[in-house]
Design an enzyme around this catalytic site. Structure first.
Site, PDB file in Angstrom:
ATOM      1  N   GLN A 295       0.926  -1.264   0.180  1.00 14.74           N
ATOM      2  CA  GLN A 295      -0.082  -0.134  -0.086  1.00 14.74           C
ATOM      3  C   GLN A 295       0.956   1.150  -0.095  1.00 14.74           C
ATOM      4  O   GLN A 295       0.333   2.382  -0.432  1.00 14.74           O
ATOM      5  CB  GLN A 295      -0.991  -0.055   1.378  1.00 14.74           C
ATOM      6  CG  GLN A 295      -0.327  -0.030   2.702  1.00 14.74           C
ATOM      7  CD  GLN A 295      -1.199  -0.104   3.659  1.00 14.74           C
ATOM      8  OE1 GLN A 295      -1.493  -1.081   3.993  1.00 14.74           O
ATOM      9  NE2 GLN A 295      -1.438   1.116   4.546  1.00 14.74           N
ATOM     10  N   CYS A 301      -5.384   0.514   3.502  1.00 14.16           N
ATOM     11  CA  CYS A 301      -5.512  -1.014   3.950  1.00 14.16           C
ATOM     12  C   CYS A 301      -6.695  -1.525   3.541  1.00 14.16           C
ATOM     13  O   CYS A 301      -6.997  -2.755   3.400  1.00 14.16           O
ATOM     14  CB  CYS A 301      -5.012  -1.368   5.385  1.00 14.16           C
ATOM     15  SG  CYS A 301      -5.763  -0.152   6.664  1.00 14.16           S
ATOM     16  N   HIS A 437      -6.239  -1.236  11.717  1.00 14.20           N
ATOM     17  CA  HIS A 437      -5.725  -2.041  10.373  1.00 14.20           C
ATOM     18  C   HIS A 437      -6.445  -3.029   9.693  1.00 14.20           C
ATOM     19  O   HIS A 437      -7.081  -3.884  10.365  1.00 14.20           O
ATOM     20  CB  HIS A 437      -4.229  -2.587  10.538  1.00 14.20           C
ATOM     21  CG  HIS A 437      -3.429  -2.797   9.663  1.00 14.20           C
ATOM     22  ND1 HIS A 437      -3.470  -2.019   8.318  1.00 14.20           N
ATOM     23  CD2 HIS A 437      -2.649  -3.852   9.082  1.00 14.20           C
ATOM     24  CE1 HIS A 437      -2.646  -2.598   7.547  1.00 14.20           C
ATOM     25  NE2 HIS A 437      -2.163  -4.033   8.118  1.00 14.20           N
TER      26      HIS A 437
END
Length: 490
Positions: A295, A301, A437
Site C-alpha cells: 500500500q 489497507c 488496520h
C-alpha cells in the site's frame, strides 16, 4: 485510570505514551514550530469540539500548539499537541474538572477535507499527572534511551491481575529487569542502524535528520524488546523497514483511524456454516490468493482487504484468479477517505454502485488520490452483496474453509516490529476496541500446538513472513473477530 494502565503507560507500551517530537518527519509529513499559522484553524476547531455543550465561563481556552500535517488528495490530516487551560470551577455538575484553574495536555487529530473539519481523535489529561509524557511531548533534542526499566518485582503494581485468564504482570515483567541492551550500547546500536540503512536503502536529507532517525531507531529497539518480553506466542520482534519511524508516524502513515471511530454501512449477517471446520486450511495452496501487495505510504489497507476478499470470491465462483484494482476504490469510493482511511463495508457498497472492479493491470496502483477514471466496459469483476460474519472464531474458521478468504480488521499493536512467528500480545496491550488496520484472513492452523490465523498484509513482501502475519487464534487476539466480512457473488 486503572493501575495496570498506569503501568503500561510507564513502560511506554500504550499509544498515549508514544514519544512526539519537533524533529524532522518522514516524507508526506511536515513539522512546525509552536506559532505556525497553519495550525490555528484546526486547533480552534478541536477546541470548539472540546467545549461543545459547555456553559459560558466554563469553557477551556487554547494555549500553546504544535503539530504536523499529512496531505493526501483533497484532504489534510492534522496531528496536534496543545495545552488547554480549564477555568476555575467548583460545580462538578457543570465542569469536567471541579477544581481550581488547571492546564491540560491534549492530543488531537483533525481531518480537513475541502474546508470541512472532522475530529478523529481527542486525548486530554492534566499535565501534572503526565509529567513524563508531557516532557516527551514538549521537550527539545534527541530521545534519550533508557537502559533500565526502573521497576522492581516487589512493587505492588507487579501483582495486579490483568483479568485475562487470571494472568498477572508478575508473570512477565521480571524479564524487563534485565538490562535490555549491553553496556556498549552506543557502538552496537550504531552498527545495527548502519545495517538497517543499508538493508532498506535509507537516505536522509541532513546529518541532523540521520542523527534523529538513529535516536528513534534506538528507542524503537528498546520498545521492541519490551513487546517481545510480554508476548505469549512464538513471535519475534526486532528490526523491520519501519524501525526508524516514531509510533505516531507509523500509525498516521500506515494505519487506518477510521476503523474504530466511524460507523460503516450496516450489512446483513451471513448464514453460518454448521460443519465442524477442518483442523487446518490455507487458500494460498488452492489458488485463491494473489501475491502480497504494498500500500506504500498511504492508509489504504481497507481497499486491499476488500479486493483480496473479492479476488478469492471471484476465484471460487468463476475459477479465475484476477488481481483487482485498489486504486479504483481510492479514486472512486466517495464515502471513504482514500489514503486517510476507510471501511470495508463502504468499499463493498462502492463496488456495487460503480458496477464492478477493474484489474490491477487496467487501473494500476499509485498510492495517492487521483481523479476517478473507472470504466464499466473495463470492469472484470462484480459483486451482488456483502455480509457480516460471526464473531465466534470457530464459526469464522468454518466459514473460511468453505467460502474463502475473509476481510477483517485488527489492532496493529506490535506489527511495526513484527518479524516472524505467531503473535499473541496481552489483551490490554492489543485491545479489540482499538482496531486500526484492515487485512485478509487466508487460512488457519497450528504451529507447535499454537493455533494461528494466517493473515495477508499489504506492506510488501519485505515485511513479516514474506508479507504475512500470524496471529493467535481462539482468544479474540487484537480484535481479529470484531469486523469480519465478505462480498457475495452469485
Amino acid at each position: 485510570m486503572a493501575p495496570w494502565l498506569q503501568l503500561l503507560l510507564l513502560l511506554g507500551l500504550l499509544p498515549a505514551a508514544a514519544p512526539a517530537s519537533s524533529k524532522p518527519r518522514a516524507a508526506g509529513a511536515q513539522a512546525w514550530e509552536l506559532a505556525s499559522p497553519e495550525l490555528r484553524e484546526p486547533a480552534r476547531f478541536a477546541l470548539e469540539m472540546y467545549n461543545r455543550g459547555r456553559a459560558a465561563g466554563t469553557r477551556a481556552s487554547l494555549g500553546a500548539v504544535r503539530g504536523r500535517v499529512r496531505r493526501a488528495g483533497r484532504g489534510s490530516l492534522y496531528s496536534l499537541k496543545a495545552t488547554l487551560v480549564e477555568p476555575p470551577c467548583n460545580d462538578p455538575t457543570v465542569c469536567q474538572l471541579p477544581v481550581s484553574k488547571k492546564t491540560l495536555l491534549c492530543s488531537f487529530e483533525v481531518l480537513d477535507e475541502l474546508g470541512k473539519h472532522m475530529l478523529l481523535r481527542r486525548d486530554c489529561g492534566p499535565v501534572d499527572t503526565k509529567t513524563t509524557g508531557a516532557g516527551r511531548a514538549w521537550g527539545a533534542g534527541m530521545v534519550q534511551v533508557r537502559l533500565h526499566s526502573g521497576f522492581s518485582p516487589a512493587s505492588p503494581l507487579f501483582q495486579l491481575s490483568l483479568d485475562d485468564k487470571n494472568e498477572t504482570f508478575s508473570s512477565f515483567l521480571p524479564l524487563l529487569n534485565k538490562d535490555p541492551l549491553p553496556q556498549d550500547f552506543s557502538v552496537q546500536m550504531a552498527s545495527i542502524f548502519k545495517d538497517f540503512v543499508t538493508t532498506y536503502n535509507r537516505t536522509y536529507d541532513s546529518k541532523e535528520e540521520a542523527s534523529w532517525r538513529m535516536s528513534v531507531f534506538a528507542s524503537n529497539m528498546v520498545r521492541a524488546q519490551k513487546i517481545q518480553a510480554l508476548d505469549r506466542g512464538t513471535a519475534q520482534y526486532g528490526v523491520t523497514k519501519f524501525s526508524d519511524l516514531t509510533e505516531e508516524e507509523f500509525r498516521t502513515i500506515y494505519l487506518n483511524p477510521l476503523l474504530k471511530d466511524v460507523p460503516g454501512r450496516n450489512m446483513r449477517l451471513a448464514q453460518p456454516v454448521t460443519n465442524v471446520p477442518p483442523p487446518q486450511w490455507d487458500w494460498r495452496n488452492k489458488g485463491a490468493v494473489t501475491n502480497v501487495k504494498d500500500q506504500g505510504m498511504c492508509g489504504s489497507c481497507w481497499a486491499f482487504s476488500v479486493t483480496g476478499n473479492v479476488e478469492g470470491q471471484w476465484f471460487l465462483k468463476r475459477g479465475t484468479l484476477l488481481s483487482l484494482s485498489e486504486q479504483e476504490l481510492l479514486d472512486c469510493d466517495k464515502t471513504d477517505k482514500a489514503c486517510l482511511g476507510g471501511l470495508p463495508s463502504n468499499a463493498y457498497s462502492a463496488i456495487r454502485t460503480l458496477g464492478g472492479l477493474e484489474t490491477e493491470d487496467d487501473y494500476s496502483y499509485r498510492g495517492r488520490l487521483q481523479t476517478c477514471s473507472f470504466s464499466v466496459e473495463k470492469a472484470k469483476v462484480y459483486i451482488n452483496d456483502s455480509v457480516e460474519l460471526s464473531k465466534n472464531e470457530q464459526k469464522l474458521a468454518a466459514w473460511l474453509a468453505k467460502n474463502g478468504p475473509i476481510s477483517v480488521a485488527i489492532n496493529a499493536f506490535g506489527m511495526q516490529f513484527y518479524r516472524h512467528g505467531v503473535s499473541h500480545p496481552l489483551r490490554p496491550l492489543c485491545s479489540p476496541w482499538l482496531i486500526d488496520h484492515a487485512v485478509l484472513l487466508v487460512g488457519y492452523g497450528n504451529r507447535s500446538a499454537t493455533p494461528f490465523w494466517a493473515i495477508k498484509n499489504s506492506w510488501g513482501t519485505d515485511w513479516g513472513e514474506e508479507g504475512y502475519y500470524y496471529l493467535h487464534r481462539g482468544s479474540g487476539a487484537c480484535g481479529v473477530n470484531i469486523m469480519a466480512s465478505s462480498a457475495v457473488i452469485n
